[in-house]
Design a protein around this motif. Sequence first.
Motif, PDB file in Angstrom:
ATOM      1  N   LEU A 118       0.716  -1.281  -0.087  1.00  0.00           N
ATOM      2  CA  LEU A 118      -0.036  -0.152  -0.180  1.00  0.00           C
ATOM      3  C   LEU A 118       0.850   1.353  -0.093  1.00  0.00           C
ATOM      4  CD1 LEU A 118      -2.781  -0.882   2.493  1.00  0.00           C
ATOM      5  CD2 LEU A 118      -3.005  -0.899  -0.040  1.00  0.00           C
ATOM      6  N   GLN A 119       1.953   1.300   0.815  1.00  0.00           N
ATOM      7  CA  GLN A 119       2.859   2.550   0.846  1.00  0.00           C
ATOM      8  C   GLN A 119       3.406   2.585  -0.744  1.00  0.00           C
ATOM      9  OE1 GLN A 119       3.847   4.556   2.810  1.00  0.00           O
ATOM     10  NE2 GLN A 119       2.852   3.782   4.777  1.00  0.00           N
ATOM     11  N   ASN A 120       3.959   1.563  -1.463  1.00  0.00           N
ATOM     12  CA  ASN A 120       4.280   1.809  -2.811  1.00  0.00           C
ATOM     13  C   ASN A 120       3.438   2.398  -3.758  1.00  0.00           C
ATOM     14  OD1 ASN A 120       6.687   0.763  -2.001  1.00  0.00           O
ATOM     15  ND2 ASN A 120       6.366  -1.466  -2.759  1.00  0.00           N
ATOM     16  N   HIS A 132      -4.920  -5.737  -7.142  1.00  0.00           N
ATOM     17  CA  HIS A 132      -3.719  -6.651  -7.914  1.00  0.00           C
ATOM     18  C   HIS A 132      -2.490  -6.492  -6.775  1.00  0.00           C
ATOM     19  CE1 HIS A 132      -1.379  -8.812 -10.668  1.00  0.00           C
ATOM     20  NE2 HIS A 132      -0.461  -7.795 -10.856  1.00  0.00           N
ATOM     21  N   ALA A 133      -2.090  -5.460  -6.360  1.00  0.00           N
ATOM     22  CA  ALA A 133      -0.935  -5.229  -5.394  1.00  0.00           C
ATOM     23  C   ALA A 133      -1.155  -5.996  -4.212  1.00  0.00           C
ATOM     24  CB  ALA A 133      -0.667  -3.584  -5.230  1.00  0.00           C
ATOM     25  N   ILE A 134      -2.071  -5.906  -3.759  1.00  0.00           N
ATOM     26  CA  ILE A 134      -2.455  -6.807  -2.264  1.00  0.00           C
ATOM     27  C   ILE A 134      -2.564  -8.096  -2.478  1.00  0.00           C
ATOM     28  CG2 ILE A 134      -4.254  -7.055  -0.672  1.00  0.00           C
ATOM     29  CD1 ILE A 134      -5.112  -4.185  -0.881  1.00  0.00           C
ATOM     30  N   TYR A 135      -2.999  -8.604  -3.707  1.00  0.00           N
ATOM     31  CA  TYR A 135      -2.998  -9.922  -4.277  1.00  0.00           C
ATOM     32  C   TYR A 135      -1.735 -10.272  -4.424  1.00  0.00           C
ATOM     33  CZ  TYR A 135      -3.288 -14.145  -7.378  1.00  0.00           C
ATOM     34  OH  TYR A 135      -3.193 -15.215  -7.870  1.00  0.00           O
ATOM     35  N   GLN A 136      -0.850  -9.771  -4.992  1.00  0.00           N
ATOM     36  CA  GLN A 136       0.631  -9.886  -5.280  1.00  0.00           C
ATOM     37  C   GLN A 136       1.326 -10.175  -3.834  1.00  0.00           C
ATOM     38  OE1 GLN A 136       2.291 -11.172  -7.974  1.00  0.00           O
ATOM     39  NE2 GLN A 136       0.067 -10.885  -9.219  1.00  0.00           N
ATOM     40  N   SER A 137       1.280  -9.256  -3.101  1.00  0.00           N
ATOM     41  CA  SER A 137       1.967  -9.297  -1.698  1.00  0.00           C
ATOM     42  C   SER A 137       1.461 -10.491  -0.917  1.00  0.00           C
ATOM     43  CB  SER A 137       1.762  -7.877  -0.907  1.00  0.00           C
ATOM     44  OG  SER A 137       0.382  -7.930  -0.607  1.00  0.00           O
ATOM     45  N   LEU A 138      -0.004 -10.901  -1.190  1.00  0.00           N
ATOM     46  CA  LEU A 138      -0.362 -12.089  -0.351  1.00  0.00           C
ATOM     47  C   LEU A 138       0.234 -13.099  -0.905  1.00  0.00           C
ATOM     48  CD1 LEU A 138      -3.910 -10.934   0.308  1.00  0.00           C
ATOM     49  CD2 LEU A 138      -2.135 -11.159   1.978  1.00  0.00           C
ATOM     50  N   VAL A 139       0.330 -13.473  -2.323  1.00  0.00           N
ATOM     51  CA  VAL A 139       0.937 -14.614  -2.954  1.00  0.00           C
ATOM     52  C   VAL A 139       2.146 -14.808  -2.665  1.00  0.00           C
ATOM     53  CG1 VAL A 139       1.285 -15.686  -5.167  1.00  0.00           C
ATOM     54  CG2 VAL A 139      -0.867 -14.823  -4.725  1.00  0.00           C
ATOM     55  N   GLN A 140       3.076 -13.785  -2.674  1.00  0.00           N
ATOM     56  CA  GLN A 140       4.409 -13.844  -2.122  1.00  0.00           C
ATOM     57  C   GLN A 140       4.638 -14.143  -0.766  1.00  0.00           C
ATOM     58  OE1 GLN A 140       5.899 -10.019  -3.393  1.00  0.00           O
ATOM     59  NE2 GLN A 140       6.131 -10.241  -5.391  1.00  0.00           N
ATOM     60  N   SER A 141       3.644 -13.898   0.030  1.00  0.00           N
ATOM     61  CA  SER A 141       3.823 -14.388   1.392  1.00  0.00           C
ATOM     62  C   SER A 141       3.696 -15.853   1.666  1.00  0.00           C
ATOM     63  CB  SER A 141       3.159 -13.376   2.266  1.00  0.00           C
ATOM     64  OG  SER A 141       1.508 -13.828   2.162  1.00  0.00           O
ATOM     65  N   HIS A 200      -9.576  -8.992  -2.493  1.00  0.00           N
ATOM     66  CA  HIS A 200     -10.881  -8.357  -3.182  1.00  0.00           C
ATOM     67  C   HIS A 200     -11.405  -7.875  -1.714  1.00  0.00           C
ATOM     68  CE1 HIS A 200     -14.419  -7.986  -5.350  1.00  0.00           C
ATOM     69  NE2 HIS A 200     -15.210  -8.337  -4.295  1.00  0.00           N
ATOM     70  N   GLY A 201     -11.563  -8.617  -0.677  1.00  0.00           N
ATOM     71  CA  GLY A 201     -12.101  -7.790   0.740  1.00  0.00           C
ATOM     72  C   GLY A 201     -11.409  -6.651   1.050  1.00  0.00           C
ATOM     73  N   VAL A 202     -10.060  -6.824   1.003  1.00  0.00           N
ATOM     74  CA  VAL A 202      -9.315  -5.442   1.658  1.00  0.00           C
ATOM     75  C   VAL A 202      -9.760  -4.272   0.608  1.00  0.00           C
ATOM     76  CG1 VAL A 202      -7.233  -4.584   1.909  1.00  0.00           C
ATOM     77  CG2 VAL A 202      -7.568  -6.664   2.614  1.00  0.00           C
ATOM     78  N   THR A 203      -9.791  -4.465  -0.739  1.00  0.00           N
ATOM     79  CA  THR A 203     -10.030  -3.449  -1.677  1.00  0.00           C
ATOM     80  C   THR A 203     -11.350  -2.862  -1.439  1.00  0.00           C
ATOM     81  OG1 THR A 203      -8.528  -4.598  -3.184  1.00  0.00           O
ATOM     82  CG2 THR A 203     -10.089  -3.085  -4.201  1.00  0.00           C
ATOM     83  N   LEU A 204     -12.405  -3.571  -1.004  1.00  0.00           N
ATOM     84  CA  LEU A 204     -13.750  -3.396  -0.949  1.00  0.00           C
ATOM     85  C   LEU A 204     -13.738  -2.382   0.375  1.00  0.00           C
ATOM     86  CD1 LEU A 204     -16.006  -6.490  -1.827  1.00  0.00           C
ATOM     87  CD2 LEU A 204     -15.944  -4.185  -3.249  1.00  0.00           C
ATOM     88  N   SER A 205     -13.044  -2.905   1.243  1.00  0.00           N
ATOM     89  CA  SER A 205     -13.088  -2.189   2.582  1.00  0.00           C
ATOM     90  C   SER A 205     -12.558  -0.857   2.254  1.00  0.00           C
ATOM     91  CB  SER A 205     -12.427  -2.769   3.650  1.00  0.00           C
ATOM     92  OG  SER A 205     -11.109  -3.214   3.519  1.00  0.00           O
ATOM     93  N   LEU A 206     -11.256  -0.765   1.431  1.00  0.00           N
ATOM     94  CA  LEU A 206     -10.647   0.401   1.260  1.00  0.00           C
ATOM     95  C   LEU A 206     -11.795   1.287   0.411  1.00  0.00           C
ATOM     96  CD1 LEU A 206      -7.070  -0.272   0.195  1.00  0.00           C
ATOM     97  CD2 LEU A 206      -7.933   0.897   2.234  1.00  0.00           C
ATOM     98  N   LYS A 207     -12.633   1.015  -0.497  1.00  0.00           N
ATOM     99  CA  LYS A 207     -13.590   1.691  -1.241  1.00  0.00           C
ATOM    100  C   LYS A 207     -14.509   2.081  -0.362  1.00  0.00           C
ATOM    101  CE  LYS A 207     -13.437  -0.697  -5.622  1.00  0.00           C
ATOM    102  NZ  LYS A 207     -14.154  -1.336  -6.569  1.00  0.00           N
TER     103      LYS A 207
END
Length: 138
Positions: free
Chosen positions: A92-94, A108-117, A129-136
């Motif tokens: 999110l900082q990026n 996509h950025a949140i998804y990529q960070s989760l997959v890499q973890s 998707h849930g995090v993006t909806l909550s940000l909206k």
Amino acid sequence: MKTITKSLMLSTSLVLFASPFALSAKAAPIPHEQVTAQSDFQLPTVTETIKRNIELSFEKQEKWLSQLELIAGEEKRKLVEEFFDEHISPALQNLLEEPSLKWNQVDHAIYQSLVQSGIPFLAAKAIAHGVTLSLKKM
């Protein structure tokens, strides 16, 4: 009595019928401005909205973590907080540094960070998707 009533009715009807015509004839034109895209009122862009919502999420992080602690306990709160700080927060900082943003970029950025973890693909997709909806919704 009839004469007084007739005179009141006549004078009232004359005032009611005459006043709109008299007022419209004497009325000064009302100046008005055309509302254009260059007016003082500007809606925020999508990029501004996304960046503001991401910043709000960082400000409200302590609040939602304390709610999580009430529901799941202190141990789960610490795990989620460490995971968020290590994986999601840098993504999110990026995004805050990007000149132009769309909601699918956030997802996509949140998804990529989760997959890499190491989170499985489908779970990462659902969480992102849930995090993006909550940000909206902020």
